[in-house]
Design a protein around this motif. Structure first.
Motif, short mmCIF file in Angstrom:
data_model
loop_
_atom_site.label_atom_id
_atom_site.label_comp_id
_atom_site.label_asym_id
_atom_site.label_seq_id
_atom_site.Cartn_x
_atom_site.Cartn_y
_atom_site.Cartn_z
N LEU A 2 17.41 50.92 47.72
CA LEU A 2 17.48 49.67 47.34
C LEU A 2 18.73 49.08 48.11
N GLY A 3 19.88 49.44 47.65
CA GLY A 3 21.35 49.22 48.19
C GLY A 3 21.31 48.71 49.76
N HIS A 4 20.91 49.82 50.58
CA HIS A 4 20.79 49.54 52.02
C HIS A 4 20.05 48.37 52.34
N TYR A 5 18.79 48.15 51.90
CA TYR A 5 18.01 46.95 52.13
C TYR A 5 18.66 45.72 51.81
N LEU A 6 19.26 45.58 50.47
CA LEU A 6 19.74 44.57 50.06
C LEU A 6 20.96 44.17 51.14
N VAL A 7 21.80 44.96 51.46
CA VAL A 7 22.93 44.79 52.46
C VAL A 7 22.23 44.30 53.75
N GLN A 8 21.36 45.00 54.12
CA GLN A 8 20.65 44.57 55.45
C GLN A 8 20.09 43.29 55.28
N THR A 9 19.39 42.85 54.48
CA THR A 9 18.73 41.49 54.13
C THR A 9 19.81 40.59 54.02
N GLU A 10 20.86 40.77 53.38
CA GLU A 10 21.88 39.65 53.19
C GLU A 10 22.66 39.49 54.58
N ILE A 11 22.80 40.47 55.14
CA ILE A 11 23.32 40.44 56.72
C ILE A 11 22.65 39.66 57.47
N ALA A 12 21.41 39.80 57.49
CA ALA A 12 20.50 39.20 58.32
C ALA A 12 20.41 37.80 57.92
N LEU A 13 20.49 37.42 56.81
CA LEU A 13 20.55 35.97 56.21
C LEU A 13 21.74 35.21 56.77
N GLU A 14 22.80 36.23 56.67
CA GLU A 14 24.18 35.42 57.06
C GLU A 14 24.14 35.35 58.38
N LYS A 15 23.36 36.22 59.39
CA LYS A 15 23.19 35.73 60.80
C LYS A 15 22.52 34.59 61.05
N ASP A 16 21.20 34.43 60.21
CA ASP A 16 20.64 33.37 60.52
C ASP A 16 21.45 31.99 60.16
N ARG A 17 22.21 32.17 59.19
CA ARG A 17 23.09 31.00 58.70
C ARG A 17 24.25 30.74 59.62
N THR A 18 24.95 31.75 60.34
CA THR A 18 25.94 31.58 61.12
C THR A 18 25.30 30.92 62.36
N ALA A 19 24.24 31.13 62.85
CA ALA A 19 23.73 30.72 64.02
C ALA A 19 23.33 29.03 63.90
N ARG A 20 23.17 28.69 62.42
CA ARG A 20 22.86 27.18 62.40
C ARG A 20 24.55 26.46 62.09
#
Length: 425
Positions: A281-299
């Motif tokens: 769970l911890g791994h996926y939580l971190v990876q999902t938040e990183i992915a969301l942050e990348k999307d946000r950074t792109a915007r």
């Protein structure tokens, strides 16, 4: 064996006040009332000296009485040895000898426990061979609850399971209530807890329908299912919970793989509230938040990103200092720049709640759950912040205090490891 039993008959029968029965004796034996059990078995032998089962139980009872006497002697011996070792004038060599004697006495107790289990298995075999399958199951399951690797009990349970299976297949020799009880024990011994609960539930319904509440309760106690039914129900509930958690996890992973990161994050966070230590769970939580942050950074542009980061730190510092109005303002400015900033949404709700009610158990629980999510994703500082707020809003929230102590210890260990790493050449 028969000579021992007949000798005891000759000695003890005159002291028996009334004739007993084998069934009474067995019941007394299983409740460890050895003397009364012995009187019953000897009375049975007085009526029928050839009763093989009574002979066997006389020998077992005699062993148990002897073990009880030896146990009392060992306990007294250990007490004397402990008192002696506390004496100031005892020399080192004498202390070593006393310690060796105490260790030997302790091992004697362990051997006595092994013999106790062996006797229990012998009693279970007698019950099984006499067709009393339910008492046999009860005895063996109690032994295995104390030592689940005891080979003698495992072998006897295997024999009992085979006999239960034959009884269930033939449908002969037992009442319908006994068959339901046997079916439940058969499933329970195979760790099929759902099957055991189902069989015993049918037994409950039948007993209530045919006997009424009071008599049904007595009958269920006689059938020996009640303690095992409670255990089976707990196992079943845990199995169902694990299946539900697995379902949520699988759904979240599918969202993640399909790049639906907001949906994945919501599922993972819900799972973190239920079980912060769920595997991966911890791994996926971190990876999902990183992915969301990348999307946000792109915007967002670089200037906006820096401004948001500064505002976030300012808001968190204000929260820690309980300057809730300043914190609220900082988080609102973040959301003006980025409406999808999940942490700003969460902290804004927190600051608003703190401003409205500083002591609110319901709001405190929300902060506790947010701390669980942060902990599961490896954000220990954030977890500390959330659980401190929980403790302030609800001083009686014991889980928050325990979690806070745990994560603070982990932070200390992390800092020590970092210092050790920096000290390496």
């Amino acid at each position: 064996m028969k000579k021992v039993a007949l000798l005891l008959v000759a000695i003890l029968t005159p002291f028996s006040q009334s004739l007993g029965s084998l069934e009474n004796g067995i019941e007394l034996y299983h409740t460890r009332r050895w003397s009364e059990a012995m009187d019953n078995f000897l009375s049975v032998l007085q009526q029928n000296p050839a009763d093989a089962e009574a002979h066997a139980y006389v020998v077992l009872t005699n062993k148990q009485m002897q073990r009880d006497r030896e146990s009392l002697v060992r306990a007294r011996r250990l007490e004397i040895l402990r008192d002696t070792t506390r004496m100031a004038h005892i020399q080192m060599a004498e202390r070593d000898l006393l310690a060796e004697t105490m260790e030997y006495t302790t091992h004697e107790e362990e051997r006595a426990q092994q013999n106790e289990w062996v006797s229990a298995c012998e009693a279970a075999r007698l019950e099984r061979q006499s067709g009393r399958l339910l008492p046999a199951a009860d005895i063996l399951l109690k032994v295995l609850a104390e030592n689940d690797s005891f080979a003698v009990a495992q072998r006897e349970l295997s024999e009992l399971q085979s006999q239960m299976r034959r009884a269930l297949d033939s449908g002969e020799g037992f009442s319908i209530t006994e068959r339901y009880a046997i079916e439940g024990f058969y499933a329970y011994a195979q760790a099929d807890y759902a099957g055991a609960v189902a069989a015993w539930s049918r037994l409950h319904a039948l007993a209530m329908q045919s006997l009424g509440a009071a008599e049904a309760a007595k009958r269920l106690e006689q059938l020996r299912i009640l303690p095992y039914e409670a255990i089976a129900q707990r196992h079943q509930a845990q199995d169902e919970r694990l299946k539900l958690l697995q379902k949520h996890f699988d759904e979240a992973v599918i969202h993640y793989q399909q790049k639906r990161f907001p949906e994945a994050l919501e599922e993972f966070r819900n799972l973190a509230i239920q079980d912060p230590d769920y595997p991966q769970l911890g791994h996926y939580l971190v990876q999902t938040e990183i992915a969301l942050e990348k999307d946000r950074t792109a915007r967002l542009g670089e200037t906006q990103q820096k401004e948001i980061a500064d505002l976030l730190q300012r808001g968190l510092l204000a929260l820690d200092q309980q300057h809730f109005a300043d914190a609220k303002e900082a988080f609102e400015r973040i959301l003006h720049l980025d409406r999808g900033h999940a942490r700003a949404h969460s902290y804004l709700a927190m600051a608003s709640a703190e401003m409205e009610r500083l002591h609110d158990p319901k709001a405190a629980q929300l902060h506790y759950e947010t701390g669980l999510i942060a902990y599961a994703s490896g954000q220990l500082d954030e977890a500390v912040r959330e659980w401190r707020i929980t403790a302030r809003m609800n001083p009686s929230h014991e889980k928050a205090r325990i979690a806070l102590r745990k994560v603070q210890k982990e932070l200390v260990l992390h800092k020590e490891e970092e210092m050790n790493d920096e000290a390496l050449p």
